[in-house]
Scaffold this motif. Structure first.
Motif, PDB file in Angstrom:
ATOM      1  N   LEU A   8     -33.019 -21.655  22.317  1.00  0.00           N
ATOM      2  CA  LEU A   8     -32.962 -20.197  22.342  1.00  0.00           C
ATOM      3  C   LEU A   8     -31.645 -19.635  21.820  1.00  0.00           C
ATOM      4  N   TYR A  11     -31.394 -17.095  19.028  1.00  0.00           N
ATOM      5  CA  TYR A  11     -32.042 -15.806  19.272  1.00  0.00           C
ATOM      6  C   TYR A  11     -31.306 -14.939  20.292  1.00  0.00           C
ATOM      7  N   LEU A  30     -36.814 -15.657  24.065  1.00  0.00           N
ATOM      8  CA  LEU A  30     -38.016 -16.486  24.000  1.00  0.00           C
ATOM      9  C   LEU A  30     -39.110 -15.804  23.176  1.00  0.00           C
ATOM     10  N   LYS A  33     -38.231 -16.143  19.562  1.00  0.00           N
ATOM     11  CA  LYS A  33     -38.473 -17.502  19.085  1.00  0.00           C
ATOM     12  C   LYS A  33     -39.954 -17.761  18.863  1.00  0.00           C
TER      13      LYS A  33
END
Length: 66
Positions: A8, A11, A30, A33
């Protein structure tokens, strides 16, 4: 599926910029992603940003998903 925090990291910076609640940044990372929506009844997450699609329980019931 388990997504590691390491996956993660790329991001997190964008998630921190777009997420209206610092407690929910990880969920935004999340969603970025996985290119997916978030299911929550937190109105701020839905109304204070435009980058991640957010569904409430009511939205999902109307769509007959749950």
């Amino acid at each position: 599926n388990i997504i590691s925090l390491e996956e993660l990291f790329p991001y997190l910076e964008k998630a921190e910029k777009i997420c209206p609640d610092p407690d929910d940044v990880i969920y935004f990372a999340l969603a970025l992603k996985l290119h997916c929506a978030i299911w929550t009844n937190d109105r701020d997450l839905k109304e204070k940003q435009i980058f991640i699609k957010v569904y409430s329980t009511e939205d999902l019931i109307k769509l007959q998903i749950i």
